[in-house]
Design a protein around this motif. Structure first.
Motif, PDB file in Angstrom:
ATOM      1  N   UNK A  67       0.832  -1.204   0.000  1.00  0.00           N
ATOM      2  CA  UNK A  67       0.000   0.000   0.000  1.00  0.00           C
ATOM      3  C   UNK A  67       0.869   1.257   0.000  1.00  0.00           C
ATOM      4  N   UNK A  68       1.976   1.238   0.751  1.00  0.00           N
ATOM      5  CA  UNK A  68       2.876   2.401   0.795  1.00  0.00           C
ATOM      6  C   UNK A  68       3.460   2.696  -0.581  1.00  0.00           C
ATOM      7  N   UNK A  69       3.919   1.656  -1.278  1.00  0.00           N
ATOM      8  CA  UNK A  69       4.486   1.841  -2.621  1.00  0.00           C
ATOM      9  C   UNK A  69       3.427   2.359  -3.585  1.00  0.00           C
ATOM     10  N   UNK A  70       2.231   1.805  -3.510  1.00  0.00           N
ATOM     11  CA  UNK A  70       1.143   2.229  -4.389  1.00  0.00           C
ATOM     12  C   UNK A  70       0.785   3.694  -4.128  1.00  0.00           C
ATOM     13  N   UNK A  71       0.723   4.082  -2.865  1.00  0.00           N
ATOM     14  CA  UNK A  71       0.410   5.472  -2.522  1.00  0.00           C
ATOM     15  C   UNK A  71       1.477   6.433  -3.045  1.00  0.00           C
ATOM     16  N   UNK A  72       2.745   6.032  -2.912  1.00  0.00           N
ATOM     17  CA  UNK A  72       3.832   6.882  -3.422  1.00  0.00           C
ATOM     18  C   UNK A  72       3.704   7.042  -4.935  1.00  0.00           C
ATOM     19  N   UNK A  73       3.459   5.932  -5.632  1.00  0.00           N
ATOM     20  CA  UNK A  73       3.344   5.953  -7.090  1.00  0.00           C
ATOM     21  C   UNK A  73       2.217   6.881  -7.538  1.00  0.00           C
ATOM     22  N   UNK A  74       1.030   6.692  -6.991  1.00  0.00           N
ATOM     23  CA  UNK A  74      -0.114   7.474  -7.446  1.00  0.00           C
ATOM     24  C   UNK A  74      -0.081   8.908  -6.927  1.00  0.00           C
ATOM     25  N   UNK A  75       0.426   9.130  -5.721  1.00  0.00           N
ATOM     26  CA  UNK A  75       0.488  10.495  -5.189  1.00  0.00           C
ATOM     27  C   UNK A  75       1.422  11.358  -6.025  1.00  0.00           C
ATOM     28  N   UNK A  76       2.635  10.859  -6.294  1.00  0.00           N
ATOM     29  CA  UNK A  76       3.581  11.614  -7.117  1.00  0.00           C
ATOM     30  C   UNK A  76       3.037  11.824  -8.526  1.00  0.00           C
ATOM     31  N   UNK A  77       2.442  10.779  -9.091  1.00  0.00           N
ATOM     32  CA  UNK A  77       1.949  10.860 -10.467  1.00  0.00           C
ATOM     33  C   UNK A  77       0.813  11.867 -10.594  1.00  0.00           C
ATOM     34  N   UNK A  78      -0.184  11.782  -9.714  1.00  0.00           N
ATOM     35  CA  UNK A  78      -1.333  12.679  -9.826  1.00  0.00           C
ATOM     36  C   UNK A  78      -0.976  14.107  -9.442  1.00  0.00           C
ATOM     37  N   UNK A  79      -0.045  14.288  -8.487  1.00  0.00           N
ATOM     38  CA  UNK A  79       0.383  15.644  -8.163  1.00  0.00           C
ATOM     39  C   UNK A  79       1.054  16.276  -9.379  1.00  0.00           C
ATOM     40  N   UNK A  80       1.942  15.527 -10.021  1.00  0.00           N
ATOM     41  CA  UNK A  80       2.609  16.022 -11.215  1.00  0.00           C
ATOM     42  C   UNK A  80       1.604  16.293 -12.327  1.00  0.00           C
ATOM     43  N   UNK A  81       0.667  15.377 -12.504  1.00  0.00           N
ATOM     44  CA  UNK A  81      -0.327  15.500 -13.578  1.00  0.00           C
ATOM     45  C   UNK A  81      -1.193  16.754 -13.392  1.00  0.00           C
TER      46      UNK A  81
END
Length: 320
Positions: free
Chosen positions: A254-268
């Motif tokens: 869950x931690x890895x998934x949150x990092x992946x999507x948080x960084x991606x959507x913030x950038x997007x």
């Protein structure tokens, strides 16, 4: 090489496409590019080593030709490709200065960056579903997750990536470029290119937002639902030790998934709505969301998987 010598060369067609784009790297941080290259290079090499090791373990051991490990190998391959599409070019910019890229090469890089990101999200969803079936309905695992299904999943994630990203490339081709051809970034990204156009990019922005919400956004919702059901099942286990072990594994995922999507959507979203965000912060995050998850995935999904861990330890302890 100075940016001002790169004056836009327009094609003879009505869309006025530049012959070359010039990638400048991280704006405002040019003085420390050479120092930034050190951690980025080390992280990139770590991602290659970790994911390469995972793929070698799964491919080389027939006992690991099971759904969970095959999905892990898919993730590792996708991570290697995702890093390699952007990081070597970024390092060249850090070491040598602004990097020229032809218009077709820039669109090709943009296509693969976004397509590989979408396939990464799809593989994470497939892995979450695999864990859900294994933990919540273990008796149906062998009948549901067959080799045929895994092959179809692999083809489907490639098809989805191509189908979703191709219109974005076509929307770039319809734009007229009559301004500077300088991109303040380390790689070619959809909105980074579109913002250089003279005509309206509303269609590009709307399509990009819609596609992201219906693909990666939906993936994130389904992954969250899967892990919520998994955790609910885990808390009902009779053994406290089993609960702690399962919760620890799921927590890491869950931690890895949150990092992946948080960084991606913030950038997007900041690319479209965050004009107040400093450019160097935006570009750094855009690089991190493509590099940090591929580095962490082999550790979290690979090392924490007992079979992979035991084989890696056996390889390290093998007498010379």
């Amino acid at each position: 090489m100075q940016p001002d010598v790169f004056i836009m060369s327009l094609s003879n067609n009505t869309n006025f496409h530049p012959s070359t784009f010039l990638l400048l790297g991280i704006p405002g941080m040019e003085a420390i590019h050479i120092w930034l290259s050190v951690p980025f290079c080390l992280v990139y090499l770590s991602a290659l080593l970790g994911n390469g090791l995972v793929m070698a373990m799964v491919v080389g051991d027939r006992n690991l030709h099971e759904p969970m490990y095959l999905f892990l190998a898919m993730l590792a391959l996708n991570d290697v490709l995702l890093c390699t599409v952007t990081v070597p070019q970024m390092l060249l910019i850090f070491w040598q200065g602004p990097y020229p890229l032809t218009f077709p090469a820039c669109l090709t890089q943009m296509f693969f960056v976004h397509a590989l990101f979408l396939s990464e999200s799809a593989v994470l969803l497939a892995m979450a579903f695999d864990r859900y079936v294994a933990i919540c309905t273990p008796l149906r695992y062998a009948t549901l997750l067959t080799g045929s299904l895994i092959s179809k999943v692999g083809l489907a994630l490639v098809a989805r990536s191509v189908a979703v990203v191709t219109p974005g490339v076509l929307f770039i081709l319809r734009l007229r470029f009559c301004r500077e051809n300088i991109i303040h970034h380390t790689y070619c990204e959809n909105m980074g290119i579109a913002k250089l156009a003279c005509n309206s990019i509303a269609l590009n922005s709307i399509y990009g937002l819609t596609a992201a919400l219906l693909t990666t956004g939906l993936d994130f919702v389904l992954i969250s639902l899967s892990y919520w059901l998994i955790l609910r099942t885990v808390f009902q286990l009779p053994s406290r030790e089993a609960r702690i072990k399962a919760f620890g594994t799921c927590g890491a995922h869950i931690c890895v998934i949150l990092i992946f999507y948080t960084l991606a959507f913030f950038s997007f979203f900041t690319h479209r709505f965050g004009n107040h965000v400093p450019k160097h912060v935006l570009i750094l995050l855009a690089n991190l969301y493509l590099l940090v998850p591929p580095t962490m995935n082999p550790i979290v999904y690979g090392v924490k998987t007992k079979e992979i861990r035991m084989r890696v330890l056996g390889l390290c302890n093998k007498p010379k």
